[in-house]
Design an enzyme around this catalytic site. Structure first.
Site, PDB file in Angstrom:
ATOM      1  CG  ASN A  38      53.210  50.336  47.459  1.00 28.03           C
ATOM      2  OD1 ASN A  38      53.077  51.359  48.114  1.00 28.03           O
ATOM      3  ND2 ASN A  38      54.329  49.630  47.448  1.00 28.03           N
ATOM      4  CG  ASP A  52      51.948  46.397  43.004  1.00 29.84           C
ATOM      5  OD1 ASP A  52      52.316  47.345  43.730  1.00 29.84           O
ATOM      6  OD2 ASP A  52      52.123  45.201  43.300  1.00 29.84           O
ATOM      7  N   GLY A  76      52.046  46.148  47.558  1.00 29.31           N
ATOM      8  CA  GLY A  76      52.674  46.705  48.760  1.00 29.31           C
ATOM      9  C   GLY A  76      53.104  45.541  49.640  1.00 29.31           C
ATOM     10  CE  LYS A  77      59.508  45.129  49.038  1.00 26.74           C
ATOM     11  NZ  LYS A  77      59.300  44.281  47.879  1.00 26.74           N
ATOM     12  CD  GLU A 136      57.541  48.324  49.780  1.00 27.15           C
ATOM     13  OE1 GLU A 136      58.092  48.073  48.688  1.00 27.15           O
ATOM     14  OE2 GLU A 136      56.323  48.121  49.991  1.00 27.15           O
ATOM     15  CG  ASN A 176      66.117  39.149  48.663  1.00 31.78           C
ATOM     16  OD1 ASN A 176      67.133  39.719  49.069  1.00 31.78           O
ATOM     17  ND2 ASN A 176      65.256  39.750  47.865  1.00 31.78           N
ATOM     18  N   GLY A 201      65.309  27.221  47.400  1.00 34.68           N
ATOM     19  CA  GLY A 201      64.479  27.067  48.592  1.00 34.68           C
ATOM     20  C   GLY A 201      64.881  28.023  49.695  1.00 34.68           C
ATOM     21  CB  ALA A 237      53.670  39.310  45.934  1.00 32.44           C
ATOM     22  CB  ALA A 238      57.609  34.847  45.287  1.00 29.97           C
ATOM     23  N   GLY A 239      58.098  36.509  47.909  1.00 34.19           N
ATOM     24  CA  GLY A 239      58.672  36.635  49.252  1.00 34.19           C
ATOM     25  C   GLY A 239      57.618  37.043  50.270  1.00 34.19           C
ATOM     26  CG  ASP A 240      55.650  40.687  49.824  1.00 30.58           C
ATOM     27  OD1 ASP A 240      56.633  40.943  50.534  1.00 30.58           O
ATOM     28  OD2 ASP A 240      55.316  41.372  48.839  1.00 30.58           O
TER      29      ASP A 240
END
Ligand code: RIB
Length: 314
Positions: free
Chosen positions: A13, A15, A41-42, A144, A188, A231, A255-258
């Site tokens: 994507n 953004d 984009g994930k 996605e 999450n 954490g 995008a922290a999770g990505d």
């Protein structure tokens, strides 16, 4: 496994990012500032993270974009990170995916995506990459792109013995057949609650073991609960571990999770033990939170190693 690829299937994507004092309420017009277009984009974010952090494992991105300027920009961003972009296909029926993102002063965000070409990635597209999946060290997926495509990719990864990592984001219900093909599920809190049939809410660390086991009973071999500032908590056949988050000043959590997933794939592909891999992924994610944007925020390998070296010994 330094020569085996990390294969990322997923969304790309562009953004559109605006910083706001606080996220607007429904019906409210808010004034923002510092508008930027940033590659995201994930799927692409996970590929970018893996490519920036890998030391030998090649990273391959599989996805679809339109024939437009955003597509060129997104390909260039991943290529600059070191990913193989040759399996990012063009799509004539839809434009490149976009995401509209507001980021407040605490670093929290709201995201709306228009998937465009991401919705056109088919199981047949992945079937042509069978050999890439079969020989991969890790195969990464998110939600996605169409679910049937994710399911096809998970089956391909399983047939070749690649470690499959599914980020069940954005949150949506998943059936047992799909979850049974997942090696590592990384929800999450919101996603974990939805998949466990619970009301979405914050999860305390004490609740982690029971929730993770509940999710494992739905099919995945192992689960990593991403618990934000608490954490992450891993439960799998080798054991269970909590890896605390690193304290940083949050600018933008996008995008922290990505970044976490891309980093985790790199560490596991390098054969590191689970606790060390979780710590590496937490460090990469923490650094990403200190900067604005998705791919613009993802750190290099050197940055992560310096950050870890500077942490007090526990
Ligand atoms: O996970 C962050 C990403 O979600 C953003 O880059 C945006 O494109 C959406 O896909």
């Amino acid at each position: 496994m330094p020569d085996r690829a990390i294969v990322v299937t997923g969304s790309l994507n562009m953004d559109f990012v605006v910083q706001v004092e606080r996220l607007p309420a429904p019906g409210e017009t808010a004034r923002g500032e510092n508008f930027q277009t940033i590659p995201g984009g994930k799927g692409a974010n996970q590929a970018c993270a893996a490519a920036r952090l890998a030391r030998g494992n090649p990273v391959l991105m599989i996805g679809r974009v339109g024939y437009d300027a955003f597509a060129d920009h997104l390909r260039a961003s991943l290529a600059a990170a070191g990913a193989d972009t040759s399996r990012i296909h063009g799509c004539r029926r839809a434009a490149t995916g976009v995401a509209l993102i507001w980021v407040d002063r605490t670093g929290q965000n709201s995201i709306v995506i228009a998937p465009g070409a991401n919705a056109e990635l088919t199981p047949a597209d992945l079937e042509t990459e069978r050999q890439s999946f079969v020989s991969a060290a890790c195969a990464l997926f998110q939600l996605e792109t169409p679910l049937e495509t994710v399911a096809a990719g998970l089956r391909l990864a399983r047939s070749g013995g690649a470690l499959s990592i599914l980020d069940p984001a954005p949150a949506q219900p998943l059936d047992a057949g799909l979850l049974a093909c997942v090696d590592l599920l990384t929800p999450n809190e919101t996603e974990a609650c939805l998949l466990a049939g619970r009301e979405p809410r914050r999860i305390s660390l004490d609740e982690g073991p029971e929730l993770a086991e509940q999710l494992r009973r739905r099919g995945p071999r192992a689960v990593v609960l991403k618990l934000g500032d608490q954490g992450c908590y891993y439960a799998g056949p080798e054991g269970s571990w909590h890896a605390p988050a690193f304290r940083v000043e949050a600018i933008d959590s996008t995008a922290a999770g990505d970044t976490f997933n891309g980093a985790l794939a790199v560490a596991l592909a390098e054969g590191r033990a689970v606790p060390e891999s979780l710590r590496f992924a937490n460090a990469a994610a923490a650094l990403s939170v200190t900067r604005l944007g998705a791919q613009a925020s993802i750190p290099s390998r050197e940055e992560v190693e310096q950050f870890l070296a500077a942490q007090p010994k526990s």
